[in-house]
Scaffold this motif. Sequence first.
Motif, short mmCIF file in Angstrom:
data_model
loop_
_atom_site.label_atom_id
_atom_site.label_comp_id
_atom_site.label_asym_id
_atom_site.label_seq_id
_atom_site.Cartn_x
_atom_site.Cartn_y
_atom_site.Cartn_z
N ALA A 424 -27.95 -16.35 5.32
CA ALA A 424 -28.42 -17.90 4.58
C ALA A 424 -28.52 -17.52 3.08
CB ALA A 424 -29.72 -18.35 5.14
N MET A 425 -27.89 -18.53 2.29
CA MET A 425 -27.90 -18.37 0.68
C MET A 425 -28.69 -19.57 0.05
SD MET A 425 -23.76 -17.83 0.40
CE MET A 425 -23.15 -16.25 1.37
N GLU A 426 -29.07 -19.36 -0.84
CA GLU A 426 -29.95 -20.28 -1.67
C GLU A 426 -29.37 -20.44 -3.24
OE1 GLU A 426 -34.76 -20.62 -2.39
OE2 GLU A 426 -33.88 -18.83 -3.30
N ILE A 427 -29.33 -21.63 -3.71
CA ILE A 427 -28.78 -21.80 -5.10
C ILE A 427 -30.07 -22.14 -5.79
CG2 ILE A 427 -27.54 -23.14 -6.53
CD1 ILE A 427 -25.38 -23.50 -4.33
N LEU A 428 -30.47 -21.54 -6.79
CA LEU A 428 -31.72 -21.77 -7.69
C LEU A 428 -31.19 -22.56 -8.78
CD1 LEU A 428 -34.64 -21.63 -8.02
CD2 LEU A 428 -34.27 -19.38 -9.33
N ALA A 429 -31.75 -23.67 -9.11
CA ALA A 429 -31.64 -24.16 -10.09
C ALA A 429 -32.74 -25.19 -10.83
CB ALA A 429 -30.60 -25.64 -9.73
N VAL A 465 -36.25 -19.56 -15.68
CA VAL A 465 -35.86 -18.50 -16.75
C VAL A 465 -36.68 -17.29 -16.68
CG1 VAL A 465 -35.80 -17.90 -19.15
CG2 VAL A 465 -34.81 -20.11 -18.08
N ARG A 466 -37.95 -17.49 -16.60
CA ARG A 466 -39.01 -16.17 -16.71
C ARG A 466 -39.04 -15.52 -15.56
NH1 ARG A 466 -38.97 -14.89 -21.84
NH2 ARG A 466 -40.00 -16.21 -23.19
N GLU A 467 -39.14 -16.24 -14.32
CA GLU A 467 -39.39 -15.53 -13.03
C GLU A 467 -38.09 -14.98 -12.18
OE1 GLU A 467 -42.49 -17.50 -10.77
OE2 GLU A 467 -43.75 -17.97 -12.54
N HIS A 468 -36.99 -15.80 -12.73
CA HIS A 468 -35.79 -15.28 -12.01
C HIS A 468 -34.66 -14.78 -12.65
CE1 HIS A 468 -37.54 -17.14 -8.21
NE2 HIS A 468 -38.01 -18.12 -9.11
N LEU A 470 -34.34 -13.94 -15.85
CA LEU A 470 -34.64 -12.64 -17.01
C LEU A 470 -34.77 -11.41 -16.29
CD1 LEU A 470 -36.32 -14.06 -19.84
CD2 LEU A 470 -33.88 -14.10 -19.59
N VAL A 471 -35.22 -11.60 -14.89
CA VAL A 471 -35.89 -10.40 -14.25
C VAL A 471 -34.72 -10.26 -12.94
CG1 VAL A 471 -37.93 -10.23 -14.93
CG2 VAL A 471 -37.24 -11.80 -12.71
N SER A 472 -33.50 -11.06 -12.94
CA SER A 472 -32.47 -10.79 -11.86
C SER A 472 -33.07 -10.95 -10.38
CB SER A 472 -31.82 -9.48 -11.93
OG SER A 472 -31.24 -9.36 -13.11
N ASN A 473 -33.94 -11.84 -10.32
CA ASN A 473 -34.70 -12.26 -9.21
C ASN A 473 -33.91 -13.51 -8.58
OD1 ASN A 473 -36.52 -12.34 -6.84
ND2 ASN A 473 -38.14 -13.34 -8.22
N PHE A 474 -32.86 -13.55 -7.92
CA PHE A 474 -32.46 -14.66 -7.50
C PHE A 474 -31.11 -14.20 -6.47
CE2 PHE A 474 -30.27 -13.91 -11.49
CZ PHE A 474 -28.67 -13.52 -11.32
N ASP A 475 -30.81 -15.34 -5.47
CA ASP A 475 -29.65 -15.10 -4.68
C ASP A 475 -28.33 -15.57 -5.27
OD1 ASP A 475 -28.47 -14.40 -2.35
OD2 ASP A 475 -28.41 -16.73 -1.57
N LEU A 476 -28.00 -17.01 -5.54
CA LEU A 476 -27.41 -17.82 -6.49
C LEU A 476 -28.29 -18.32 -7.37
CD1 LEU A 476 -24.94 -19.05 -3.59
CD2 LEU A 476 -24.58 -16.92 -5.10
#
Length: 585
Positions: A424-429, A465-468, A470-476
């Motif tokens: 399963a994938m997640e798009i963060l926005a 921005v700060r938690e995802h 800038l620290v590469s903490n994301f799926d999409l």
Amino acid sequence: MKSPFGEAPRQPRRWSRRSIVRAAGVGIPALAAASLVGCGDDDDDAPASGGDTPSAASTPTKTTTTSAISSAKPGDRIPLSETTYFTTTGQKAGGTFHLNTQYAGFTAEPNQAYQGDYIMDRLVYNSLYGVQWPSYATIMYLAKSIEEIDNLNWTVKLRENVKFHNKPPVNGRVLTAEDIVYSFERVLADKTSSFSVTNGFIDKIVAVDATTVKFTAKFPYSSKFDITPLSIVPKGIIEAQGDISKRGIGTGPYTFESDYDPTGVTNFNKNPDFWLKDRPYPNKVEFRHFVDQAAQIAAFRSNQIELLGRALQKPVAESLVSADGVISKEPFLGIPYLGIPMNKPPYTDPRVRQAISLSIDRKELISKLDFGDGNASGPVPWGLGAWALPQKEIDDFYKVNTYAANLAEAKKILEAVGVSSLPAMEILAPADLPIFASGAPLIAGMMRNAGFNVKETLKPLTTVVREHLLVSNFDLIFMQTGTVEDPWASLNPHGQKGVVPGSAGRYGSNDPAIDAALLGVQSATKFEERIAKGQEAQRLILKSYGGQMHLWEANAYFVAKKSLKDYRVSGALSAYDQYDYWLDA
């Protein structure tokens, strides 16, 4: 003049009732930089709150288009003067200029500036130099001259008698080369600062004498005068003051009157010792963060602010003509993109990335999110002229006019990959930016149509921005590139961290061919050669379907009241360093 962009470059002009540029695709929603909104008084309305009334001009106002920048070309070095951009006479001094950004800020610490902080930063601080868009000349601020010794070394001579703000502990002392060394060494030591990444090509900085600084690069770096400018602070300020997260001291046109409020209102006073003669004109600046666009529009209609821009779409801008608004539009220089971590399964498989790209209907996104006012985009925005790939090439690559066939191809690719085996994938926005909050569900729906199991998650922009990001903490992640003039800022995110200068490695790019192409851009010394190599790199980036998967660009609209004069309308960061505007109240 003949431009290397393939057409004569657009030069900054005064506000007019006609559009400044022809219609073409430009990114609207700002992300890495803030929207500018100024306030004065309209000719026919009561004065806006705050500040004194501008004093009457001693001579009739006159503005011509003849200025130093009007004939500038790539490689020129122009010391900023009173006539660099305008040759106006009879300006009025005084009043309060109300600036606005639609984005929350973070801090007054210039090394950590982001989004809504940039405008504040340029009010208080100056840099040595910076690129001017669209001419690609170098504008020298604190620098009086630049001498390139060879491809690794250059010296900078400082302007004489530039003073810091007359505030303790500096108390108005003169800027020296030691301040330049201190500022650069401080940022290079701060590995959490994006400016540390962009200036990472610097090996040594030495104060030759009180007014001369020598720089040495680790390797040839053709973008050294084009990167986002570094703010200069006085030597010892951190040791004396502790930190400058609330208010700092610089050489800029304004001083802090109140502590920086990154979510509310911050007040600034005119710097009476500013080094540019007779500048700035307004006595005060009130800088506020209007996150809600409806609040911005209401403020414009009630004459509380007199400039709206950057995130406005055409219908919104046109609705404000009845409020005595004057519409202009400019390239925004930012691109909405889908961030994909190429070093994390299943995105390590280029077929998965290609299927994602094919599943996205770019024309539909432009239609629903930007009223059809835009174009599909490659890695470099069209506003950078010949740096960008031809629009037909972009459209042909994405096959923007055959979405049904694209979707069928995406399904076929996923069948070969084994769609049931994909996680399963997640798009963060960001939830507080309408285009992204509305766009994420659209993109997720398109991907589901292709067979992906994907959902969208919305969070506040500052959290994204700060938690995802800038620290590469994301799926999409659905975000937008910064609005900077240097095309290298659009290219280096696709390089491998530690290999390609300026790359933060947020998307796990590790393609040796792309790295080599990007390094070729930096090794080129001639402007035309840099452009050609930049386009070669973009073609490889497109075929990788990863990192920042670029989606579209739209037009950025500005609406101003008639009382704001000599303000350079631009989505470019170089527009933040401007001191000519005045209020004709």
